[in-house]
Design a protein around this motif. Structure first.
Motif, PDB file in Angstrom:
ATOM      1  N   VAL A 157       0.841  -1.188   0.000  1.00 34.15           N
ATOM      2  CA  VAL A 157       0.000   0.000   0.000  1.00 34.15           C
ATOM      3  C   VAL A 157       0.878   1.239   0.000  1.00 34.15           C
ATOM      4  CG1 VAL A 157      -1.959  -1.071   1.125  1.00 34.15           C
ATOM      5  CG2 VAL A 157      -0.129  -0.155   2.512  1.00 34.15           C
ATOM      6  N   PRO A 158       0.413   2.350  -0.574  1.00 39.23           N
ATOM      7  CA  PRO A 158       1.222   3.555  -0.670  1.00 39.23           C
ATOM      8  C   PRO A 158       1.373   4.245   0.672  1.00 39.23           C
ATOM      9  CG  PRO A 158      -0.992   3.955  -1.478  1.00 39.23           C
ATOM     10  CD  PRO A 158      -0.904   2.485  -1.206  1.00 39.23           C
ATOM     11  N   ASP A 159       2.424   5.069   0.776  1.00 39.51           N
ATOM     12  CA  ASP A 159       2.638   5.856   1.983  1.00 39.51           C
ATOM     13  C   ASP A 159       1.858   7.160   1.957  1.00 39.51           C
ATOM     14  OD1 ASP A 159       4.412   4.004   3.062  1.00 39.51           O
ATOM     15  OD2 ASP A 159       6.086   4.831   1.917  1.00 39.51           O
ATOM     16  N   HIS A 160       1.326   7.525   0.788  1.00 43.68           N
ATOM     17  CA  HIS A 160       0.537   8.741   0.645  1.00 43.68           C
ATOM     18  C   HIS A 160      -0.741   8.411  -0.116  1.00 43.68           C
ATOM     19  CE1 HIS A 160       4.515  10.331   1.531  1.00 43.68           C
ATOM     20  NE2 HIS A 160       3.965  11.511   1.769  1.00 43.68           N
ATOM     21  N   VAL A 161      -1.816   9.053   0.244  1.00 46.04           N
ATOM     22  CA  VAL A 161      -3.075   8.943  -0.474  1.00 46.04           C
ATOM     23  C   VAL A 161      -3.525  10.342  -0.844  1.00 46.04           C
ATOM     24  CG1 VAL A 161      -5.486   8.254  -0.346  1.00 46.04           C
ATOM     25  CG2 VAL A 161      -3.731   6.812   0.688  1.00 46.04           C
ATOM     26  N   HIS A 162      -3.673  10.602  -2.144  1.00 42.10           N
ATOM     27  CA  HIS A 162      -3.996  11.938  -2.635  1.00 42.10           C
ATOM     28  C   HIS A 162      -3.004  12.968  -2.104  1.00 42.10           C
ATOM     29  CE1 HIS A 162      -7.571  10.403  -4.440  1.00 42.10           C
ATOM     30  NE2 HIS A 162      -8.122  10.083  -3.296  1.00 42.10           N
ATOM     31  N   GLY A 163      -1.731  12.567  -2.006  1.00 40.74           N
ATOM     32  CA  GLY A 163      -0.689  13.480  -1.573  1.00 40.74           C
ATOM     33  C   GLY A 163      -0.580  13.670  -0.082  1.00 40.74           C
ATOM     34  N   VAL A 164      -1.421  13.015   0.697  1.00 39.37           N
ATOM     35  CA  VAL A 164      -1.425  13.177   2.151  1.00 39.37           C
ATOM     36  C   VAL A 164      -0.771  11.959   2.787  1.00 39.37           C
ATOM     37  CG1 VAL A 164      -2.847  13.485   4.203  1.00 39.37           C
ATOM     38  CG2 VAL A 164      -3.523  14.534   2.039  1.00 39.37           C
ATOM     39  N   PRO A 165       0.266  12.139   3.627  1.00 38.99           N
ATOM     40  CA  PRO A 165       0.892  10.982   4.275  1.00 38.99           C
ATOM     41  C   PRO A 165      -0.076  10.303   5.224  1.00 38.99           C
ATOM     42  CG  PRO A 165       1.728  13.034   5.210  1.00 38.99           C
ATOM     43  CD  PRO A 165       0.892  13.416   4.020  1.00 38.99           C
ATOM     44  N   SER A 181      -6.283  12.948  -8.656  1.00 31.55           N
ATOM     45  CA  SER A 181      -6.603  14.262  -8.088  1.00 31.55           C
ATOM     46  C   SER A 181      -8.089  14.492  -7.876  1.00 31.55           C
ATOM     47  CB  SER A 181      -6.051  15.368  -8.997  1.00 31.55           C
ATOM     48  OG  SER A 181      -6.563  15.242 -10.317  1.00 31.55           O
ATOM     49  N   SER A 182      -8.925  13.549  -8.275  1.00 37.63           N
ATOM     50  CA  SER A 182     -10.363  13.692  -8.068  1.00 37.63           C
ATOM     51  C   SER A 182     -10.980  12.312  -7.916  1.00 37.63           C
ATOM     52  CB  SER A 182     -11.019  14.426  -9.240  1.00 37.63           C
ATOM     53  OG  SER A 182     -12.434  14.419  -9.111  1.00 37.63           O
ATOM     54  N   VAL A 234     -11.434   6.719 -16.688  1.00 40.66           N
ATOM     55  CA  VAL A 234     -10.381   7.732 -16.776  1.00 40.66           C
ATOM     56  C   VAL A 234     -10.497   8.683 -15.596  1.00 40.66           C
ATOM     57  CG1 VAL A 234      -9.324   9.513 -18.216  1.00 40.66           C
ATOM     58  CG2 VAL A 234     -10.500   7.570 -19.286  1.00 40.66           C
ATOM     59  N   PHE A 235      -9.390   8.862 -14.870  1.00 41.32           N
ATOM     60  CA  PHE A 235      -9.342   9.783 -13.742  1.00 41.32           C
ATOM     61  C   PHE A 235      -8.307  10.876 -14.011  1.00 41.32           C
ATOM     62  CE2 PHE A 235     -11.180   6.125 -11.601  1.00 41.32           C
ATOM     63  CZ  PHE A 235     -12.067   6.701 -10.704  1.00 41.32           C
ATOM     64  N   PRO A 236      -8.579  12.096 -13.561  1.00 43.13           N
ATOM     65  CA  PRO A 236      -7.535  13.122 -13.629  1.00 43.13           C
ATOM     66  C   PRO A 236      -6.449  12.817 -12.609  1.00 43.13           C
ATOM     67  CG  PRO A 236      -9.420  13.947 -12.412  1.00 43.13           C
ATOM     68  CD  PRO A 236      -9.822  12.598 -12.949  1.00 43.13           C
ATOM     69  N   ALA A 237      -5.220  13.179 -12.950  1.00 47.24           N
ATOM     70  CA  ALA A 237      -4.098  12.900 -12.058  1.00 47.24           C
ATOM     71  C   ALA A 237      -3.083  14.030 -12.160  1.00 47.24           C
ATOM     72  CB  ALA A 237      -3.447  11.566 -12.417  1.00 47.24           C
ATOM     73  N   ARG A 238      -2.190  14.039 -11.189  1.00 48.64           N
ATOM     74  CA  ARG A 238      -1.115  15.033 -11.195  1.00 48.64           C
ATOM     75  C   ARG A 238       0.187  14.316 -10.869  1.00 48.64           C
ATOM     76  NH1 ARG A 238      -1.115  20.272 -11.841  1.00 48.64           N
ATOM     77  NH2 ARG A 238       0.554  21.576 -10.990  1.00 48.64           N
ATOM     78  N   VAL A 239       1.131  14.386 -11.815  1.00 44.57           N
ATOM     79  CA  VAL A 239       2.409  13.699 -11.684  1.00 44.57           C
ATOM     80  C   VAL A 239       3.527  14.708 -11.887  1.00 44.57           C
ATOM     81  CG1 VAL A 239       3.869  11.848 -12.558  1.00 44.57           C
ATOM     82  CG2 VAL A 239       1.383  11.566 -12.560  1.00 44.57           C
ATOM     83  N   ASP A 240       4.402  14.824 -10.894  1.00 46.41           N
ATOM     84  CA  ASP A 240       5.537  15.754 -10.972  1.00 46.41           C
ATOM     85  C   ASP A 240       5.084  17.174 -11.303  1.00 46.41           C
ATOM     86  OD1 ASP A 240       7.275  13.651 -10.436  1.00 46.41           O
ATOM     87  OD2 ASP A 240       7.496  13.152 -12.564  1.00 46.41           O
ATOM     88  N   GLY A 241       3.972  17.581 -10.714  1.00 46.38           N
ATOM     89  CA  GLY A 241       3.481  18.935 -10.909  1.00 46.38           C
ATOM     90  C   GLY A 241       2.752  19.168 -12.209  1.00 46.38           C
TER      91      GLY A 241
END
Length: 280
Positions: free
Chosen positions: A34-42, A219-220, A236-243
């Motif tokens: 499992v990831p250490d962050h979810v939606h960018g939140v640790p 991101s949503s 299809v989901f919007p996402a944000r990768v490396d800004g």
């Protein structure tokens, strides 16, 4: 009537604790990824630390088993208080998992509890805590109740066990392990002809490793587009990768069994180029 209900809770809690003990000892959990962050939140690492340790998991199972046996043989208030605290703590843990790492599963019944933590799991934990509170005033131990089972106790216990089964996703996992899953024993319907509800697609997606791998990039919670072609439904989901803004295309198979999920990134202007170009 009130006393009968209180005595019933002792039997219910003892049954649940002993079942959880056996499940933890006999059915190993899958390795967690499992990831250490979810939606960018640790997220707190301690939520699943117990799940990664077989020794701690076995220890927890043995503790639950001892507590279940104690409920059967004694009516001492210390045992009832310990049970109440244990279920209250479990409710808090399940609530935290639901909020931060639902894809990790709750581990309540060992390897059977690998499915995504949902509202049913949280509600079940809350009801067990309420049952533990109600059992504080029960005058009899579990074995004493069993020696002289009243009709009221039997009816209430059966109703509560039925509710427990309805709130337990582990039941379907147990049936699958035993080879009694729906559809076993007959040829599966061709995936391109099979009716696949959208709810099934989302359930398969959210329980998949592909979703766990990319969830922190999404991101949503609302998909941009959903469509089906043949044996696949594309989400299809919007996402944000490396800004940078991008899109993640998940391809969820619509087969009756052994469904898989694939994923790939696509630039927003490429999303309309077709499902195969986005995923392959």
């Amino acid at each position: 009537m009130v006393t009968s209900i209180q005595n019933t809770q002792v039997l219910l809690l003892a049954t649940v604790l002993l079942a959880a003990c056996l499940a933890k000892l006999m059915i190993r959990e899958r390795a967690l990824d499992v990831p250490d962050h979810v939606h960018g939140v640790p997220v707190p690492a301690g939520l699943t630390a117990l799940r990664r340790s077989r020794g701690l998991n076995v220890g927890l199972g043995l503790g639950e088993g001892l507590l279940g046996l104690a409920l059967l043989v004694t009516s001492h208030v210390s045992v009832r208080l310990a049970t109440t605290v244990a279920f209250a703590a479990a409710t808090w843990v399940v609530g935290e998992l639901r909020a931060h790492r639902p894809d990790a599963g709750c581990g309540c019944f060992g390897g059977l509890s690998g499915k995504r933590v949902g509202v049913r799991t949280v509600l079940r934990a809350v009801l067990f805590t309420a049952a533990a509170v109600a059992s504080l005033g029960a005058p009899l131990a579990g074995l004493q109740v069993l020696r002289d089972v009243q009709a009221q106790v039997g009816v209430v216990l059966l109703a509560e066990l039925a509710l427990f089964a309805a709130l337990s996703p582990e039941l379907s996992a147990l049936l699958e392990r035993g080879g009694f899953a729906p559809g076993r024993g007959r040829p599966p319907m061709p995936c391109e002809r099979r009716r696949s509800p959208i709810a099934e697609t989302y359930a398969t997606l959210y329980e998949s490793g592909a979703w766990a791998e990319h969830e922190n990039l999404v991101s949503s919670a609302l998909p941009l587009d959903v469509w089906r072609e043949g044996c696949w439904r594309f989400v299809v989901f919007p996402a944000r990768v490396d800004g940078r803004d991008t899109e993640i295309v998940f391809a969820v198979s619509t087969g009756e069994r052994d469904r898989v999920v694939l994923s790939a990134f696509a630039q927003p202007e490429e999303a309309g180029a077709g499902p195969l170009s986005a995923v392959l």
